[in-house]
Scaffold this active site. Structure first.
Site, PDB file in Angstrom:
ATOM      1  N   HIS A 225       0.837  -1.205   0.000  1.00  0.00           N
ATOM      2  CA  HIS A 225       0.000   0.000   0.000  1.00  0.00           C
ATOM      3  C   HIS A 225       0.875   1.260   0.000  1.00  0.00           C
ATOM      4  O   HIS A 225       0.536   2.254  -0.643  1.00  0.00           O
ATOM      5  CB  HIS A 225      -0.912   0.028   1.232  1.00  0.00           C
ATOM      6  CG  HIS A 225      -1.884  -1.114   1.301  1.00  0.00           C
ATOM      7  ND1 HIS A 225      -1.793  -2.106   2.255  1.00  0.00           N
ATOM      8  CD2 HIS A 225      -2.962  -1.416   0.548  1.00  0.00           C
ATOM      9  CE1 HIS A 225      -2.782  -2.960   2.081  1.00  0.00           C
ATOM     10  NE2 HIS A 225      -3.504  -2.579   1.053  1.00  0.00           N
TER      11      HIS A 225
ATOM     12  N   SER B  10       0.725  -9.127   1.485  1.00  0.00           N
ATOM     13  CA  SER B  10      -0.734  -9.211   1.548  1.00  0.00           C
ATOM     14  C   SER B  10      -1.134  -9.037   3.003  1.00  0.00           C
ATOM     15  O   SER B  10      -0.431  -9.506   3.901  1.00  0.00           O
ATOM     16  CB  SER B  10      -1.180 -10.594   1.066  1.00  0.00           C
ATOM     17  OG  SER B  10      -2.483 -10.883   1.530  1.00  0.00           O
TER      18      SER B  10
END
Ligand code: PAF
Length: 287
Positions: free
Chosen positions: A39, A194
Site C-alpha cells: 500500500h 498481503s
C-alpha cells in the site's frame, strides 16, 4: 503533515468540491486497511502524480462470501492513519458499513444496486471460488469513485483479475479517471505482500514461499523460450509445497483475459492457493 481522518461521505465531498474548484489533481488509493509496504508504494505513486491523495480504508462487506474472513479481516485503523500521516496523504476516508450502504440495507442484490462486471471475467480464477466477489468489488469501487471523483486511482497488480475488471469497468462505463497499475511488492524472500499474510504461522509462511518460487521458475523457463503452458504448469507444480492446496494456476493474455496455451508477450501467470485456512494469490506478467 497529518492526514485528515473522515468517516462521513459528505465531509469527504466538501473537500473534493473545494479541491475541484482549485483545479487540483486528486488521487484515490482504495484499500481495506491493514496497510503494508504494498500500500505504501501505491500511496507514494499517488503522491508523485497528484496534488491531493485520498486513502480509503474500508473492509467492504459485499465482496466477502458468507464463509469468508470478513469478521476476522485485520482492522488496524490507528496504525493505518499513522502511516498515512507519515506518507503525507491528505485524507483517510474510513466509513462504516452503514455509512457506505445505509442502515437497514440488506447487503444483497435484492436491496442494493450492484455493478456487475461481465461473466467472462468474474466466472473464472478468483471469481470461481468467490461468487459475487467481483460484483462487490466493482460496486464499492464505483461508489468510492463517485464520492472522491479522482483523476487517478491506484491499484496493485497483485490482484490482477481485480485490476483487469476495474480497468474494463472504467472503459465500459466511460468513467472519467485513469487507473494506475502498480507493481507487486515482495518480501526479500519473494513472498508477495498481503494483509492476509498476518494469518500465517511460521510453518505456513515457509510453505507460502513456494508460491513465488513456482512463479519465478515459470519466468525462468519462459526466458529460456519455453512457451508451452502445460510444461510451465507442470514445472511450477513440481515446486509448489505439497501442503498447499492449489486452487488454480492459469495463463491468460493480460490484454484480453483469454486463456492461452502458448505464452507470448503480456501473459499473466496467476496462482491461488490455500494454506490451512488462509487463501493467498500471486502472479507474474511474462514477456
Ligand atoms: O483490493 C482491495 O483491497 C479491495 O478489493 C478494494 C479495491 C479496496 C475494494 O474493496
Amino acid at each position: 503533515m497529518s492526514a485528515i481522518l473522515l468517516n462521513h461521505i459528505n465531509d469527504v465531498k466538501t473537500y473534493i468540491y473545494k479541491w475541484k474548484n482549485e483545479n487540483l489533481k486528486i488521487g484515490l488509493v482504495p484499500t481495506m486497511g491493514a496497510l503494508h509496504s504494498g500500500h505504501v508504494s501505491l500511496i507514494k505513486k499517488a503522491k508523485s502524480m497528484c496534488d491531493k491523495v485520498v486513502v480509503s480504508v474500508f473492509v467492504n462487506p459485499v465482496q466477502f462470501g458468507p464463509n469468508e474472513d470478513y469478521d476476522k479481516y485485520p482492522r488496524t485503523i490507528e496504525k493505518d492513519k499513522m502511516l498515512c500521516d507519515e506518507l503525507d496523504a491528505d485524507i483517510v476516508f474510513a466509513p462504516s458499513a452503514n455509512e457506505m450502504y445505509g442502515e437497514n440495507v440488506k447487503l444483497s442484490n435484492t436491496d442494493l444496486t450492484f455493478v456487475c462486471p461481465p461473466y467472462n471475467y468474474i466466472d473464472c480464477m478468483c471469481g470461481k471460488s468467490r461468487p459475487g466477489h467481483f460484483d462487490g468489488v466493482a460496486t464499492v469501487v464505483t461508489k468510492l469513485f463517485n464520492i472522491v471523483q479522482p483523476d487517478y486511482a491506484f491499484f496493485g497488480q497483485k490482484d490482477a483479475q481485480q485490476l483487469y475488471i476495474i480497468k474494463k469497468m472504467v472503459k465500459d462505463l466511460n468513467m472519467n479517471l485513469e487507473i494506475v497499475p502498480c507493481p507487486i511488492v515482495r518480501e526479500s524472500d519473494g513472498l508477495a505482500l498481503s494483509s492476509r499474510n498476518a494469518y500465517l504461522s511460521a510453518d505456513e509462511r515457509q510453505c507460502a514461499l513456494s508460491i513465488s518460487k513456482a512463479l519465478f521458475e515459470i519466468e525462468r523457463l519462459y526466458n529460456q523460450k519455453i512457451t508451452d503452458a502445460n510444461i510451465l504448469f507442470d514445472s511450477a507444480l513440481a515446486i509448489l509445497n505439497k501442503n498447499l492446496e492449489l486452487e488454480y494456476l492459469e495463463f491468460r493474455n493480460f490484454d484480453t483475459f483469454e486463456k492461452v496455451d502458448k505464452i507470448c508477450k503480456n501473459t499473466l501467470a496467476a496462482i491461488a492457493v490455500k494454506i490451512g485456512k488462509t487463501r493467498l494469490i500471486d502472479n507474474i506478467i511474462l514477456g
